[in-house]
Scaffold this active site. Sequence first.
Site, PDB file in Angstrom:
ATOM      1  CE  LYS A 125     -93.086 -25.378  23.787  1.00  0.00           C
ATOM      2  NZ  LYS A 125     -92.216 -26.413  24.395  1.00  0.00           N
ATOM      3  CE  LYS A 183    -100.776 -28.334  21.575  1.00  0.00           C
ATOM      4  NZ  LYS A 183    -100.076 -27.331  22.453  1.00  0.00           N
TER       5      LYS A 183
END
Length: 317
Positions: free
Chosen positions: A193, A262
């Site tokens: 991811k 983030k």
Amino acid sequence: MTDSTAETTSPPPDDAALTPTGAPTVGFVGLGRMGGPMVGCLLRSGRPVVAYDIDPRRSAEAADAGAECANSPAEVAARSAVSLTMVMNDRVLREVALSPDGILAGARPGHLFCDLSTVSPQVSADIATAAAGLGVRYVRAKVAGSTGLAAEGQLTVFASGAQDDVDAVSPVLAAFAREVRFVGPGEAAHYLKLAHSIVVGAYAALIGEAVTFAAQGGVDYDTVIEVLEAGPLGSRQLSLKAPMLRDRTFGDPPSDVDTAAKDLDLALDAAVRVGTVTPFAATARQLMTSRQAHGEGKLDIWSVIRSLEALAAVERD
């Protein structure tokens, strides 16, 4: 090199209970931009859902769609065969999973806990260890796709952990995913991811750099985008974002700068831990920092072209 984590070998109460037959309850914590549409897909697939979100308005929306609402993540786990979480960051996931009112506090041995959040491999490893100690099965299922694809049930999910556990939860995930793929043990899905996040950020920066360069060289701005999109360097992602680049409409995005930043922070930290260099991710992160400094953290990731234009003293908007 990846983090090694514990995997529980406790048998489930009933793997067949995780298929549509019998429609067991699915728990879901985190009803934001991605979680809300996922719950909608689960409900449309005929699965009862018990849901929780810290924002009562989101819980009310889920209730209006047909979900039952719980008062805590622990209650979600206690009332479901499998619990899914989709939350924003490490701090929230740690609280949702490990607090006295968290998933693991309410889960029975054999419960299947599947986290969908983009968080650090380190916090996930901590949760895996805690889950194993309680006989709770734990799957890391990471998501690729936008809010639109979530609503349509067309996300791509790549999952890691014990393969039997991934196989058991896959029919549930299929309610909102066109593909569920097992990618390995432990935290493998997290690294994949974060690799995806690196490509997303670096690609937006690369196209922004190329468009700014060619336009400053005298090529019509729209023509640059059109040729890049239509030629051999085009991509599905560029075709999706080309209208936004042309119209300079970066508001109301499927994923904003703050979220992408983030994710890159997680990737950069993980890269240090595993001993790899990530110069393109680092550069993309700096361009995002510029957007945040201008108060544009809620704009689309592809607004980083403005950072590149500013460096070249280009005023286009």
